[in-house]
Design a protein around this motif. Structure first.
Motif, PDB file in Angstrom:
ATOM      1  N   ASN A  20       0.831  -1.210   0.000  1.00  0.00           N
ATOM      2  CA  ASN A  20       0.000   0.000   0.000  1.00  0.00           C
ATOM      3  C   ASN A  20       0.862   1.256   0.000  1.00  0.00           C
ATOM      4  OD1 ASN A  20      -2.225  -1.632   0.146  1.00  0.00           O
ATOM      5  ND2 ASN A  20      -2.560  -1.335   2.344  1.00  0.00           N
ATOM      6  N   GLU A  21       1.897   1.227   0.842  1.00  0.00           N
ATOM      7  CA  GLU A  21       2.741   2.415   0.964  1.00  0.00           C
ATOM      8  C   GLU A  21       3.640   2.603  -0.244  1.00  0.00           C
ATOM      9  OE1 GLU A  21       4.779   2.445   4.778  1.00  0.00           O
ATOM     10  OE2 GLU A  21       2.928   1.834   5.790  1.00  0.00           O
ATOM     11  N   LEU A  22       4.000   1.490  -0.896  1.00  0.00           N
ATOM     12  CA  LEU A  22       4.913   1.575  -2.043  1.00  0.00           C
ATOM     13  C   LEU A  22       4.186   1.882  -3.348  1.00  0.00           C
ATOM     14  CD1 LEU A  22       7.296  -1.425  -1.214  1.00  0.00           C
ATOM     15  CD2 LEU A  22       7.910   1.001  -1.222  1.00  0.00           C
ATOM     16  N   PHE A  23       2.903   1.587  -3.371  1.00  0.00           N
ATOM     17  CA  PHE A  23       2.182   1.683  -4.655  1.00  0.00           C
ATOM     18  C   PHE A  23       2.314   3.038  -5.359  1.00  0.00           C
ATOM     19  CE2 PHE A  23      -1.458   2.004  -7.534  1.00  0.00           C
ATOM     20  CZ  PHE A  23      -1.173   0.894  -8.335  1.00  0.00           C
ATOM     21  N   PRO A  24       2.270   4.154  -4.617  1.00  0.00           N
ATOM     22  CA  PRO A  24       2.408   5.452  -5.306  1.00  0.00           C
ATOM     23  C   PRO A  24       3.732   5.615  -6.056  1.00  0.00           C
ATOM     24  CG  PRO A  24       1.657   5.768  -3.045  1.00  0.00           C
ATOM     25  CD  PRO A  24       2.015   4.326  -3.181  1.00  0.00           C
ATOM     26  N   TYR A  25       4.746   4.829  -5.681  1.00  0.00           N
ATOM     27  CA  TYR A  25       6.063   4.963  -6.306  1.00  0.00           C
ATOM     28  C   TYR A  25       6.233   4.018  -7.494  1.00  0.00           C
ATOM     29  CZ  TYR A  25       6.945   7.417  -1.958  1.00  0.00           C
ATOM     30  OH  TYR A  25       6.878   8.295  -0.909  1.00  0.00           O
ATOM     31  N   THR A  26       5.206   3.229  -7.798  1.00  0.00           N
ATOM     32  CA  THR A  26       5.332   2.268  -8.899  1.00  0.00           C
ATOM     33  C   THR A  26       4.936   2.914 -10.220  1.00  0.00           C
ATOM     34  OG1 THR A  26       3.076   1.443  -8.595  1.00  0.00           O
ATOM     35  CG2 THR A  26       4.806   0.316  -7.369  1.00  0.00           C
ATOM     36  N   GLY A  27       5.098   2.133 -11.298  1.00  0.00           N
ATOM     37  CA  GLY A  27       4.702   2.638 -12.612  1.00  0.00           C
ATOM     38  C   GLY A  27       5.863   3.249 -13.379  1.00  0.00           C
ATOM     39  N   LEU A  35       9.939  -3.959  -6.519  1.00  0.00           N
ATOM     40  CA  LEU A  35      11.201  -3.623  -7.177  1.00  0.00           C
ATOM     41  C   LEU A  35      11.068  -2.348  -8.011  1.00  0.00           C
ATOM     42  CD1 LEU A  35      12.091  -7.289  -8.070  1.00  0.00           C
ATOM     43  CD2 LEU A  35      13.390  -5.816  -6.521  1.00  0.00           C
ATOM     44  N   ASP A  36       9.915  -2.189  -8.616  1.00  0.00           N
ATOM     45  CA  ASP A  36       9.595  -0.970  -9.359  1.00  0.00           C
ATOM     46  C   ASP A  36       9.664   0.243  -8.419  1.00  0.00           C
ATOM     47  OD1 ASP A  36       8.410   1.026 -10.872  1.00  0.00           O
ATOM     48  OD2 ASP A  36       6.571  -0.085 -11.314  1.00  0.00           O
ATOM     49  N   ALA A  37       8.985   0.132  -7.293  1.00  0.00           N
ATOM     50  CA  ALA A  37       8.983   1.231  -6.317  1.00  0.00           C
ATOM     51  C   ALA A  37      10.380   1.489  -5.765  1.00  0.00           C
ATOM     52  CB  ALA A  37       8.021   0.926  -5.169  1.00  0.00           C
ATOM     53  N   ALA A  38      11.176   0.423  -5.663  1.00  0.00           N
ATOM     54  CA  ALA A  38      12.525   0.567  -5.111  1.00  0.00           C
ATOM     55  C   ALA A  38      13.467   1.255  -6.101  1.00  0.00           C
ATOM     56  CB  ALA A  38      13.079  -0.798  -4.717  1.00  0.00           C
ATOM     57  N   VAL A  83      19.109  -2.706 -12.369  1.00  0.00           N
ATOM     58  CA  VAL A  83      18.407  -3.861 -12.950  1.00  0.00           C
ATOM     59  C   VAL A  83      18.029  -4.849 -11.851  1.00  0.00           C
ATOM     60  CG1 VAL A  83      18.563  -5.771 -14.603  1.00  0.00           C
ATOM     61  CG2 VAL A  83      19.770  -3.623 -15.079  1.00  0.00           C
ATOM     62  N   ALA A  84      16.758  -5.249 -11.818  1.00  0.00           N
ATOM     63  CA  ALA A  84      16.328  -6.301 -10.900  1.00  0.00           C
ATOM     64  C   ALA A  84      15.946  -7.532 -11.710  1.00  0.00           C
ATOM     65  CB  ALA A  84      15.144  -5.831 -10.065  1.00  0.00           C
ATOM     66  N   ILE A  85      16.200  -8.689 -11.132  1.00  0.00           N
ATOM     67  CA  ILE A  85      15.879  -9.954 -11.799  1.00  0.00           C
ATOM     68  C   ILE A  85      14.992 -10.785 -10.882  1.00  0.00           C
ATOM     69  CG2 ILE A  85      16.825 -12.139 -12.659  1.00  0.00           C
ATOM     70  CD1 ILE A  85      19.467 -10.529 -13.207  1.00  0.00           C
ATOM     71  N   ILE A  86      13.862 -11.240 -11.406  1.00  0.00           N
ATOM     72  CA  ILE A  86      13.026 -12.198 -10.676  1.00  0.00           C
ATOM     73  C   ILE A  86      13.077 -13.505 -11.459  1.00  0.00           C
ATOM     74  CG2 ILE A  86      10.739 -12.747  -9.796  1.00  0.00           C
ATOM     75  CD1 ILE A  86      10.041  -9.797  -9.846  1.00  0.00           C
ATOM     76  N   ALA A  87      13.586 -14.546 -10.818  1.00  0.00           N
ATOM     77  CA  ALA A  87      13.608 -15.860 -11.461  1.00  0.00           C
ATOM     78  C   ALA A  87      12.489 -16.693 -10.860  1.00  0.00           C
ATOM     79  CB  ALA A  87      14.962 -16.527 -11.246  1.00  0.00           C
TER      80      ALA A  87
END
Ligand code: GTP
Ligand code: MG
Length: 317
Positions: free
Chosen positions: A34-41, A132-135, A75-79
């Protein structure tokens, strides 16, 4: 500093913790989302899918390096390992293969296993990608083994979908995979050092033609899936792949597809959550005895499935 603030500040340990919370769908994980969502996209989500062993992890490893070299973007990687909840050999193998990246603080690698959490694997992968997007990772690379629905789910998650193929598969096997080709924005023929690569490329190009009839004649705002050759084990072909990814991003932005995919993704996420939440709420309400009784009547053909739904949802008898 709160955990979320630490994530936003780029602290890796905090990031790892929040990802675990989110993956396990804990209340803390939900609060973090919830708190991170504004930083996504902001991130460019890139899905990498294909049959087992085609070289996806090798490709992701070298692609991440190439992206890092070309710009200073993180760069972030999700395997994603859909087959097993254990961190077994495949994941260990991935870690070994990706170890060249481990010294680079601009790269973050996360392995995910299939989970029974609300909404399933696609949901937890989407949530992890959001974190990861928000980060502040500019690129989020998501590797999945092509196993049916999962690659379609990843395509929904990603802005750009890369399908990895390798020479040496029968044409009949490839025909089954026509569905995969429909989701490919970029088609990579990896293991281009192997014999039969010309045949594979020919077969794939004609299948692309079948999968996307008329894409050519739809005017300037049409993306023609690119076909590239790579030798991922040696890092060959990465420059062309990075260029293709850049071109696809530019196409998405200029055509308005970036925004529409984004909205589709947000809406899709909402729909999945609503479904999962309603089912969970219903499961809490329905008495197990009542459910079993309705099920038995259904088995005996005393009622139809529709009537069973009516009985179960309205809690009548
Ligand atoms: N000859 C050759 N071998 C390659 C190439 N790319 C990867 N490999 C090898 O193929 C094997 C599988 O590579 P991975 O990168 O693990 O493939 P993957 O698609 O991630 O595999 P899964 O995640 O298990 O589905 C490894 O032994 C790699 O060294 C290539 O371009 N040429
Ligand atoms: Mg792999």
């Amino acid at each position: 500093m709160s955990l979320v603030e630490a994530v936003l500040a780029g602290e890796r340990l905090a990031l790892a913790r929040v990802l675990t919370q989110v993956e396990n769908d804990t209340p803390a994980g939900r609060t973090a989302l919830n708190e991170l969502f504004p930083y996504t996209g902001q991130a460019h989500m890139i899905g990498i899918t294909g049959s087992p062993g085609t070289g996806k992890s090798s490709l992701v490893n070298h692609l991440a390096k190439a992206l890092r070299m070309k710009s200073d973007q993180r760069v972030a990687i999700i395997a994603v390992d859909p087959s097993s909840p254990f961190t077994g050999g495949a994941l260990l193998g991935d870690r070994v293969r990706m170890r060249d990246l481990s010294g680079d603080t601009g790269v973050f690698i996360r392995s995910m296993a299939a989970r029974g959490a609300l909404g399933g694997l696609a949901h937890s992968t989407a949530a992890a990608a959001q974190v990861l997007d928000a980060a502040g990772f500019h690129f989020v690379l998501i590797e999945t083994v092509g196993a049916g629905q999962s690659e379609v789910d990843i395509a929904r998650l990603a802005h750009t979908t890369i399908v990895v193929e390798a020479p040496g598969m029968g044409d009949d096997i490839q025909a089954i995979k026509a569905g995969i080709l429909e989701i490919a924005d970029i088609l990579v023929i990896n293991k281009a050092d192997r014999p039969g690569v010309d045949n594979t490329e020919r077969a794939l190009r004609s299948m692309l033609e079948l999968a996307n009839p008329g894409r050519k004649s739809q005017g300037e705002h049409t993306w023609q899936p690119q076909v590239l050759r790579t030798i991922a084990s040696q890092g060959e072909g990465m420059a062309a792949l990075v260029t293709a990814i850049d071109e696809h991003a530019a196409y998405l932005r200029s055509s308005g597809a970036w925004q529409s995919r984004e909205q589709e993704r947000v809406q899709n996420n909402l729909q999945n959550l609503i479904q999962a939440t309603l089912v969970a709420r219903w499961q809490k309400q329905v008495a197990p005895d009542h459910y079993q009784a309705v099920l038995q009547r259904l088995y005996r053909r005393e009622i139809s499935p529709y009537q069973a739904v009516d009985l179960l949802l309205n809690l009548e008898d």
